[in-house]
Design an enzyme around this catalytic site. Structure first.
Site, PDB file in Angstrom:
ATOM      1  N   GLY A  15       0.609  -1.066  -0.144  1.00 21.57           N
ATOM      2  CA  GLY A  15      -0.277   0.087  -0.230  1.00 21.57           C
ATOM      3  C   GLY A  15       0.322   1.229   0.043  1.00 21.57           C
ATOM      4  N   LEU A  96     -10.175  -6.909 -13.180  1.00 23.91           N
ATOM      5  CA  LEU A  96     -11.358  -6.288 -13.380  1.00 23.91           C
ATOM      6  C   LEU A  96     -12.644  -6.639 -15.073  1.00 23.91           C
ATOM      7  CD1 LEU A  96     -11.904  -2.944 -11.387  1.00 23.91           C
ATOM      8  CD2 LEU A  96     -12.007  -5.561 -10.232  1.00 23.91           C
ATOM      9  N   ASN A 110      -6.119   3.034 -13.129  1.00 26.40           N
ATOM     10  CA  ASN A 110      -5.096   2.252 -12.689  1.00 26.40           C
ATOM     11  C   ASN A 110      -3.372   3.086 -13.185  1.00 26.40           C
ATOM     12  OD1 ASN A 110      -3.938  -0.007 -11.808  1.00 26.40           O
ATOM     13  ND2 ASN A 110      -3.070   0.180 -14.014  1.00 26.40           N
ATOM     14  N   HIS A 112       0.409   2.130 -14.175  1.00 24.90           N
ATOM     15  CA  HIS A 112       1.220   1.092 -13.933  1.00 24.90           C
ATOM     16  C   HIS A 112       2.784   1.816 -14.304  1.00 24.90           C
ATOM     17  CE1 HIS A 112       1.726  -2.193 -16.339  1.00 24.90           C
ATOM     18  NE2 HIS A 112       2.658  -1.007 -17.510  1.00 24.90           N
ATOM     19  N   GLU A 150     -11.574  -2.497 -21.128  1.00 27.28           N
ATOM     20  CA  GLU A 150     -11.321  -3.784 -20.731  1.00 27.28           C
ATOM     21  C   GLU A 150     -10.410  -3.764 -21.568  1.00 27.28           C
ATOM     22  OE1 GLU A 150     -16.231  -2.385 -22.087  1.00 27.28           O
ATOM     23  OE2 GLU A 150     -13.693  -1.452 -22.780  1.00 27.28           O
TER      24      GLU A 150
END
Length: 205
Positions: A15, A96, A110, A112, A150
């Site tokens: 975290g 997901l 997100n 990366h 997606e």
């Protein structure tokens, strides 16, 4: 002024990126954001302790091998219970489903550990990214915050920051410099930018 955007942070490990968000909120650097929930998909994740120390509600939502649909339904229930508007994936090592992503269009972020489109997509996560960068001999790498769609790492880029590769770098040293020199900086900025845009959109609706 609309109330702050309620944000959930999804985590799998220590975290440190969550801590960057917590620190930014404490410093007043994310005035549009309320860190309202932390969810881990791994038991014992230190990120849950970080959330507890910061007074943020935290939950464990472990993905079983038998039924991914039930896992996502449980996650959705948590998000709805806490009235979540925005989701940040911060070291979240789970993909997901398309259906889940479509429920939150341009509301899932997100981070990366590369300059997308380099070293991204299926199989590129954690140290694998930095191993590939060093094997390819690139001179510059970095981090990217993007919207989730997606396609793994395929969503619209929000922010990027470059990090120079040194001759004596190992995957571990490159990862550490990328996290400290790029990810911890980008993620709070991107989260605030998206949240501020959401607030403005809802005010003008």
């Amino acid at each position: 002024m609309k109330e702050k955007v309620r944000c959930a942070v999804l985590v799998s490990g220590g975290g440190t990126n969550l801590q960057a968000l917590i620190d930014a909120q404490a410093a007043g650097a994310m005035p549009s954001v309320c860190l309202a929930l932390v969810v881990s998909n791994r038991e014992g994740a230190y990120a849950l302790r970080r959330a507890e120390a910061a007074g943020i509600p935290a939950a464990l939502c472990v993905r079983g091998s038998a039924d991914a649909t039930t896992w996502e339904e449980n996650l959705l229930s948590l998000l709805e219970e806490h009235r979540i508007d925005l989701i940040v994936l911060a070291g979240f090592l789970s993909i997901l489903s398309d259906d889940f992503v479509r429920r939150y269009p341009r509301r899932i972020l997100n981070v990366h550990p590369s300059l997308i489109p380099a070293f991204c997509g299926k199989g590129f996560y954690g140290l694998h990214v930095h191993e590939a960068a060093l094997a390819r001999g690139v001179k510059v790498t970095g981090a990217t915050v993007h919207f989730v769609n997606e396609i793994p790492d395929g969503g619209e880029i929000i922010l990027q920051k470059a990090v120079r590769v040194k001759e004596n770098d190992t995957p571990e040293s490159l990862q550490r410099r990328g996290v400290e020199g790029a990810e911890w900086i980008l993620l709070p900025r991107a989260t605030e930018a998206v949240a501020a845009a959401l607030r403005k959109k809802e005010e003008n609706a």
